[in-house]
Design a protein around this motif. Structure first.
Motif, short mmCIF file in Angstrom:
data_model
loop_
_atom_site.label_atom_id
_atom_site.label_comp_id
_atom_site.label_asym_id
_atom_site.label_seq_id
_atom_site.Cartn_x
_atom_site.Cartn_y
_atom_site.Cartn_z
N LEU A 26 0.84 -1.19 0.00
CA LEU A 26 0.00 0.00 0.00
C LEU A 26 0.87 1.24 0.00
N THR A 27 0.78 2.05 -1.04
CA THR A 27 1.48 3.33 -1.03
C THR A 27 0.57 4.39 -0.43
N GLY A 50 3.56 -0.77 3.98
CA GLY A 50 3.25 0.57 3.53
C GLY A 50 4.49 1.29 3.06
N ILE A 51 4.33 2.05 1.97
CA ILE A 51 5.41 2.89 1.44
C ILE A 51 4.86 4.30 1.28
N ALA A 52 5.51 5.26 1.93
CA ALA A 52 5.01 6.64 1.88
C ALA A 52 6.06 7.57 2.45
N LEU A 53 5.80 8.87 2.32
CA LEU A 53 6.56 9.87 3.04
C LEU A 53 6.10 9.86 4.50
N ALA A 54 6.95 10.38 5.38
CA ALA A 54 6.58 10.47 6.78
C ALA A 54 5.39 11.43 6.94
N PRO A 55 4.52 11.18 7.90
CA PRO A 55 3.40 12.11 8.12
C PRO A 55 3.92 13.49 8.46
N ASP A 56 3.20 14.51 8.00
CA ASP A 56 3.70 15.88 8.15
C ASP A 56 3.10 16.60 9.34
N SER A 57 2.45 15.87 10.26
CA SER A 57 1.85 16.50 11.42
C SER A 57 1.83 15.52 12.58
N ARG A 58 2.06 16.02 13.79
CA ARG A 58 1.96 15.17 14.98
C ARG A 58 0.52 14.75 15.24
N ALA A 86 13.70 -0.37 -3.23
CA ALA A 86 14.30 -0.84 -1.98
C ALA A 86 13.24 -1.05 -0.90
N ALA A 87 12.24 -0.16 -0.85
CA ALA A 87 11.20 -0.26 0.16
C ALA A 87 10.31 -1.48 -0.05
N ALA A 88 10.16 -1.91 -1.31
CA ALA A 88 9.31 -3.06 -1.62
C ALA A 88 10.08 -4.37 -1.61
N GLN A 89 11.38 -4.31 -1.51
CA GLN A 89 12.25 -5.48 -1.65
C GLN A 89 11.83 -6.61 -0.70
N GLY A 90 11.66 -7.81 -1.29
CA GLY A 90 11.44 -9.00 -0.48
C GLY A 90 10.03 -9.21 0.01
N PHE A 91 9.07 -8.36 -0.35
CA PHE A 91 7.74 -8.49 0.23
C PHE A 91 6.85 -9.48 -0.50
N ARG A 92 6.96 -9.59 -1.80
CA ARG A 92 6.14 -10.49 -2.63
C ARG A 92 4.64 -10.23 -2.46
N PRO A 93 4.16 -9.05 -2.85
CA PRO A 93 2.75 -8.70 -2.64
C PRO A 93 1.81 -9.47 -3.55
N ASP A 94 0.61 -9.70 -3.05
CA ASP A 94 -0.47 -10.24 -3.87
C ASP A 94 -1.19 -9.11 -4.60
N ILE A 95 -1.40 -8.00 -3.89
CA ILE A 95 -2.13 -6.85 -4.42
C ILE A 95 -1.31 -5.59 -4.15
N VAL A 96 -1.28 -4.68 -5.10
CA VAL A 96 -0.71 -3.35 -4.90
C VAL A 96 -1.85 -2.35 -4.95
N ILE A 97 -1.99 -1.55 -3.89
CA ILE A 97 -2.97 -0.46 -3.86
C ILE A 97 -2.17 0.84 -3.81
N HIS A 98 -2.32 1.63 -4.85
CA HIS A 98 -1.53 2.86 -4.98
C HIS A 98 -2.38 4.06 -4.59
N MET A 99 -2.06 4.63 -3.41
CA MET A 99 -2.80 5.80 -2.92
C MET A 99 -1.92 7.03 -2.73
N SER A 143 -7.57 7.19 -7.78
CA SER A 143 -7.54 8.46 -8.47
C SER A 143 -8.49 9.43 -7.77
N SER A 144 -9.31 10.15 -8.51
CA SER A 144 -10.18 11.17 -7.94
C SER A 144 -11.33 11.46 -8.89
N ASP A 145 -12.45 11.93 -8.31
CA ASP A 145 -13.55 12.37 -9.17
C ASP A 145 -13.16 13.59 -10.01
#
Length: 383
Positions: A26-27, A50-58, A86-99, A143-145
Motif C-alpha cells: 500500500l502506497t 506501507g510505502i510513503a513519506l513520513a506524516p507531516d503532522s503530529r 528498496a522499500a518493496a524489496q522481499g515483500f512479494r505482494p499479492d495486491i498493490v494499492i496505490h494511494m 484516483s479522484s472524481d
C-alpha cells in the motif's frame, strides 16, 4: 455505546474472506485515507507493507491512531524509483494499492510541477514496480472524481466520460488515469494474468483528516481555537461521503482481483455517494454543526479573499460499481457527519484513538456483512 457484535464464523465474511492473509503493498499509508485503510486491512487479517513519506503532522491519524504498529512501514518517495524498489524489496505482494499522491487542489496551484511529478510520474514508478512483481494478481490505482472534464452538469459523470481538468491538480489526476490505462493495455491485458483497476471517489470526510485547505480539517482547527471558520465558495456542490465508503470499494476490487474474478474487476470505477449526499459546502457546514453538540463550529460564509478557481458542481454516477461489484453507499450524509464529529470530539477528549477508529471500522464492516447494525450508532466515540 452500542456494542459491535462479534463476527460469526458461520456467517458472511467481509469481502468473502479473500483479504485474510493477503499480502498488500500500500502506497500512501501515512495519509488520511491510507491510515484508515491500513487499520482496516489489518483488522481483516491482511499483511500490509506501507510505502510513503513520513506524516507531516503530529496530529496525523497515522500517529494518533498508532497505525505504524499495524503494518510494515517503509518511508520512501514514489518519485525516487530506487528508493521505491528498496522499500518493496522481499515483500512479494499479492495486491498493490496505490494511494500516494499530492491530494490538495490548492497545492496544485502553488506547486504545479511537483503535483504532476508525484501524481503522474510517481504513479508510473509504482506501476513499473508492480508489473515486475511475479506474485502480484492485481493493482488498484486510486484516483479522484476530479479527473473528469468538468462541465458542471446536473447529472453524474460516468467512467466513459472524457477526462480533463482546468487546474493542475485535476489535470494531474486525469493524467494518472491515462497512465493507468496505458499500463493496463500494455502490461496487464492478459485475462489469465494480473489485472489493473482504477478507483475514482468524491470528497471524503471522517475522523483524523488534518490536511490544509480542506473543509473539515479547517473547521476542526478553527473550532479548537475558538474561532469562526471562513467558508470559501459555500454554494459549491460536492459529492460527500465518509472515508470508509470508497475504501470499501477499493477492498471490493482487491478481493475480486484475488479471488479469480480478475478481468471483471479491471478498468475504471466510480465510488460516489447517493444523490442526497451531494450538497453544497454551506449545507454541509450547517449539518456538521448540528451533530457536533456543545461548542459547535461557527462559520463566516463568503469568499476568503482572492482564491484559485475551484469547480462549482461535481457529481459521480456509480451505477457500474452497484451493478457489477455489488458496492453501494451504506451511510447517509448525516450519519457520516455524526461519525466525523464523534471522532474529533473523542480526540479532543484524549481518548484512545486507535480504539475509537477501529470501533468505527468494525461497526461499518458489520453493516457491510449485514450482521445486525441497522444504523451505525452516533455514540461510537462515547466510551
Amino acid at each position: 455505546m452500542t456494542p459491535v457484535p462479534p463476527s460469526d464464523p458461520a456467517g458472511p465474511r467481509p469481502f468473502g474472506g479473500a483479504l485474510a492473509g493477503a499480502r498488500i503493498l500500500l502506497t500512501g499509508h501515512t495519509g488520511f485515507k491510507g491510515s484508515w485503510l491500513t487499520l482496516w486491512l489489518d483488522h481483516l487479517g491482511a499483511e500490509v507493507r506501507g510505502i510513503a513519506l513520513a506524516p507531516d503532522s503530529r496530529d496525523a491519524l497515522y500517529t494518533v491512531a498508532g497505525v505504524e504498529a499495524h503494518c510494515d512501514s517503509r518511508m520512501a518517495d514514489i518519485n525516487d524509483p530506487q528508493a521505491l524498489d528498496a522499500a518493496a524489496q522481499g515483500f512479494r505482494p499479492d495486491i498493490v494499492i496505490h494511494m500516494a499522491a499530492q491530494a490538495i487542489v490548492r497545492d496544485g496551484y502553488s506547486d504545479p510541477a511537483g503535483t504532476f511529478a508525484t501524481n503522474v510520474v510517481g504513479t508510473a514508478n509504482v506501476l513499473d514496480l508492480a508489473r515486475r512483481q511475479p506474485s502480484v494478481t492485481g493493482v488498484v490505482v486510486v484516483s479522484s472524481d476530479k479527473c473528469y472534464e468538468n462541465n458542471e452538469w446536473d447529472w453524474g459523470y460516468r467512467e466513459t466520460d472524457p477526462l480533463g481538468g482546468s487546474d493542475p491538480y485535476s489535470a494531474s489526476k486525469a493524467c494518472t488515469e491515462l497512465v493507468a490505462q496505458a499500463y493496463r493495455r500494455s502490461f496487464f491485458h492478459d485475462p489469465t494474468g494480473p489485472q489493473l483497476a482504477s478507483a475514482r471517489a468524491g470528497n471524503v470526510i471522517g475522523g483524523g483528516d488534518q490536511a490544509p485547505h480542506r473543509l473539515i480539517p479547517d473547521i476542526v482547527r478553527a473550532t479548537r481555537s475558538g474561532q469562526r471558520t471562513v467558508i470559501r465558495n459555500p454554494g459549491s456542490v460536492r459529492p460527500w461521503q465518509h472515508v470508509l465508503e470508497p475504501l470499501a470499494g477499493y477492498l471490493t476490487l482487491s478481493a475480486r482481483l484475488l479471488d479469480g474474478c480478475r478481468p471483471s474487476a479491471a478498468g475504471p470505477w466510480n465510488f460516489g455517494p447517493d444523490t442526497d449526499a451531494t450538497v453544497s459546502v454551506g449545507d454541509l457546514c450547517r449539518r456538521l454543526a448540528r451533530h457536533w453538540g456543545e461548542d459547535a463550529p461557527r462559520f463566516e460564509f463568503g469568499q476568503e479573499g482572492p482564491a484559485p478557481h475551484e469547480a462549482g458542481l461535481l457529481r459521480l454516477d456509480s451505477t457500474k460499481a452497484r451493478l457489477r461489484l455489488g458496492w453501494h453507499p451504506r451511510l447517509a450524509l448525516d450519519e457520516a457527519l455524526a461519525l466525523t464529529a464523534d471522532w474529533h470530539r473523542a480526540h479532543a477528549d484524549g481518548r484512545d484513538m486507535h480504539a475509537v477508529t477501529l470501533a468505527q471500522i468494525a461497526a461499518y464492516q458489520a453493516r457491510l456483512t449485514s450482521l445486525s447494525l441497522d444504523t451505525i450508532p452516533h455514540g461510537l466515540a462515547a466510551e
